[in-house]
Design a protein around this motif. Structure first.
Motif, short mmCIF file in Angstrom:
data_model
loop_
_atom_site.label_atom_id
_atom_site.label_comp_id
_atom_site.label_asym_id
_atom_site.label_seq_id
_atom_site.Cartn_x
_atom_site.Cartn_y
_atom_site.Cartn_z
N GLY A 1 -11.17 32.70 -19.24
CA GLY A 1 -10.34 33.20 -18.15
C GLY A 1 -9.92 34.65 -18.28
N HIS A 2 -10.42 35.34 -19.32
CA HIS A 2 -10.02 36.73 -19.53
C HIS A 2 -11.08 37.46 -20.35
CE1 HIS A 2 -8.68 34.85 -23.30
NE2 HIS A 2 -8.71 36.06 -23.84
N ILE A 3 -11.07 38.79 -20.26
CA ILE A 3 -11.95 39.63 -21.08
C ILE A 3 -11.18 40.05 -22.33
CG2 ILE A 3 -13.28 41.77 -21.20
CD1 ILE A 3 -13.52 41.70 -18.18
N ARG A 4 -11.74 39.75 -23.48
CA ARG A 4 -11.07 40.08 -24.73
C ARG A 4 -10.99 41.59 -24.96
NH1 ARG A 4 -10.60 35.62 -28.26
NH2 ARG A 4 -10.33 33.86 -26.84
N ALA A 5 -9.85 42.00 -25.45
CA ALA A 5 -9.70 43.37 -25.92
C ALA A 5 -10.38 43.51 -27.28
CB ALA A 5 -8.22 43.74 -26.03
N SER A 6 -10.79 44.71 -27.62
CA SER A 6 -11.44 44.94 -28.91
C SER A 6 -11.07 46.32 -29.42
CB SER A 6 -12.96 44.81 -28.79
OG SER A 6 -13.50 45.97 -28.19
N TRP A 7 -11.48 46.58 -30.67
CA TRP A 7 -11.25 47.90 -31.28
C TRP A 7 -12.51 48.75 -31.25
CZ3 TRP A 7 -6.28 48.97 -32.27
CH2 TRP A 7 -5.40 47.89 -32.44
N ALA A 8 -13.61 48.20 -30.74
CA ALA A 8 -14.88 48.94 -30.63
C ALA A 8 -15.23 49.62 -31.96
CB ALA A 8 -14.80 49.97 -29.51
N PHE A 9 -15.38 48.82 -32.99
CA PHE A 9 -15.72 49.37 -34.30
C PHE A 9 -17.11 50.00 -34.29
CE2 PHE A 9 -11.99 47.60 -36.01
CZ PHE A 9 -11.87 47.95 -37.34
N ARG A 10 -17.22 51.16 -34.89
CA ARG A 10 -18.50 51.83 -35.11
C ARG A 10 -18.48 52.39 -36.53
NH1 ARG A 10 -18.61 49.64 -30.98
NH2 ARG A 10 -19.33 50.34 -28.93
N PRO B 1 -5.32 37.48 -25.23
CA PRO B 1 -5.60 38.76 -25.88
C PRO B 1 -6.58 39.64 -25.12
CG PRO B 1 -6.85 37.03 -26.94
CD PRO B 1 -6.03 36.36 -25.88
N GLY B 2 -6.28 39.92 -23.86
CA GLY B 2 -7.17 40.74 -23.06
C GLY B 2 -6.74 40.77 -21.61
N VAL B 3 -7.66 41.19 -20.73
CA VAL B 3 -7.36 41.31 -19.30
C VAL B 3 -7.48 39.94 -18.63
CG1 VAL B 3 -8.05 42.37 -17.12
CG2 VAL B 3 -8.27 43.66 -19.25
N PRO B 4 -6.37 39.36 -18.16
CA PRO B 4 -6.46 38.05 -17.48
C PRO B 4 -7.07 38.21 -16.10
CG PRO B 4 -4.20 38.85 -17.46
CD PRO B 4 -4.99 39.83 -18.26
N ILE B 5 -8.05 37.35 -15.81
CA ILE B 5 -8.72 37.39 -14.50
C ILE B 5 -8.47 36.09 -13.75
CG2 ILE B 5 -10.89 37.80 -13.29
CD1 ILE B 5 -11.98 38.96 -15.93
#
Length: 428
Positions: free
Chosen positions: A79-88, A213-217
């Protein structure tokens, strides 16, 4: 202005790509006393509100190395897109105390071209689109490319090697709550850094108001910011998977972990398959294609067909026949099965067997729902209520439940050969 300029769109897109474990951080990056999984906030007490999601992730039936379609289906089921730290390279590229969700305002034609040029693990032609006005209202903002001063990062007071979280020093002029928007940029010819072509937006829960933990849709117990969402997939068969998952969640009202969903938002989710556009819109140059340019005839939402009364009555009779067949098959198997030594129980593992109908957008499913004979299990289909289950007649042997389900399945396949009827078993 958006209608005049073909390089602008009223929509922003979130790319979805194959899971890349090499880009995921490990728990040894954090100093929490105990945490199973990487946090979304640097303060454990704030991050603890996501514990339920961490637990649900453990039980979600997804491959260890999922492709982009599986990732998309998990996003929908969560139900949502998870947030992340975009590790590189073992370092987060998101600054500040909170993880973030990334979007691009590139039009659809630019997304397709960009996906062709980038690695599949970075970009794939799967995306979720948001109306930019609503995304802005949700708190997303365009990123800040570079600084007018030198980039200076804070150092952790306890260790000089800790790589998370990364924060800019106060001299950079960006408050911690806005640092998620910062993207490094450099014109150094020896080490150029320029991601401005991505025209990126980012969202972070800067008010710590979401329990996901992210954008609820699609979740109904979270802030409601969106009235329409666009899902982009490359193939028609992908569209079928997405539409069926949306329909299953609509009928269930929640996911397997009990998180409630907005049926209105699920019904407002549009899906488009790129192969249909390429085939049916061959006279329109792909390079001019934007989401707002797509004709409604190529956009689909899940269907809720009505079941005609004769079909409902037929389903009622077949259900009765299938239940009798299942009961008789389980009884026969019980009488012939080997017993445990010194007892009356069947010598077999305990377990569940379920008769399942797949493809929720059919009149048969509508008829069975009307009869309250099935219930939706998102990601698995629709379970029959009274055929199968845990063992039989008080004995929890798996072979008894399987015998009942196989018999019930044979009856349904005889009367509804066009239906997709299956069996799911699991040990208890």
């Amino acid at each position: 202005m958006h209608n005049i300029r073909e390089d602008l769109s009223e929509w922003a897109l979130h790319f979805i790509h194959d899971y890349n474990p090499d880009a995921e951080p490990t728990d040894d990056e954090i100093d929490f006393e105990f945490y199973g999984g990487f946090p979304y906030h640097e303060i454990k007490e704030i991050n603890d509100r996501f514990d339920g999601w961490r637990i649900s992730d453990h039980y979600y039936p997804i491959d260890p190395d999922p492709d982009a379609l599986q990732v998309l289906l998990k996003i929908i089921t969560d139900g949502h897109i998870r947030a992340s730290w975009a590790f590189r390279n073992n370092r987060p590229t998101i600054y500040g105390p909170r993880a973030s969700v990334c979007f691009t305002e590139m039009p659809l034609y630019a997304l397709l071209e960009y996906a062709r040029l980038r690695k599949k693990s970075s970009v794939a032609p799967y995306a979720i689109g948001f109306y930019k006005q609503e995304l802005f209202r949700a708190g997303a903002r365009p990123v800040i490319y570079g600084l007018t001063c030198n980039q200076v990062e804070q150092r952790d007071k306890t260790t000089s090697t800790r790589s998370w979280p990364r924060k800019l020093a106060p001299s950079c002029g960006i408050a911690e709550s806005e640092q998620y928007r910062y993207v490094a940029m450099s014109s150094d010819p020896n080490k150029p850094i320029d991601w401005s072509h991505e025209r990126e937006w980012r969202w972070a829960d800067h008010q710590d108001q979401c329990s996901c933990p992210g954008v609820p849709i699609w979740l109904s117990d979270e802030p409601a910011w969106f009235t329409r969402v666009f899902v982009v997939v490359p193939h028609t068969e992908d569209m079928d998977h997405v539409l069926n998952r949306l329909k299953e969640l609509h009928d269930a009202g929640s996911n397997d972990e009990g998180h409630l969903f907005s049926r209105k938002m699920l019904g407002a989710t549009a899906v488009v398959a790129l192969d249909q556009l390429e085939h049916e819109l061959g006279n329109i140059k792909e390079k001019h294609l934007r989401i707002e340019d797509i004709s409604p005839s190529y956009i689909q939402r899940f269907e809720r067909p009505k079941a005609p009364p004769p079909l409902v009555e037929k389903a009622r009779k077949v259900l009765h026949e299938a239940r009798i067949a299942a009961e008789n098959a389980a009884a026969d198997r019980y009488n012939s099965a080997q017993r445990v030594k010194g007892g009356d129980y069947v010598a077999d593992v305990a377990g569940w067997a379920h008769l399942v109908v797949h493809g929720g957008q059919t009149p048969l499913v509508s008829a069975l729902l009307e009869l309250d004979a099935i219930y939706s299990v998102p990601g698995e289909g629709y379970y029959f209520r009274d055929i199968g289950g845990l063992g039989w007649n008080g004995d929890q042997a798996l072979l008894l439940a399987e015998a009942a389900v196989k018999a019930g399945r044979a009856v349904f396949e005889q009367h509804f050969p066009e239906a997709s009827i299956g069996m799911i078993t699991r040990r208890d």
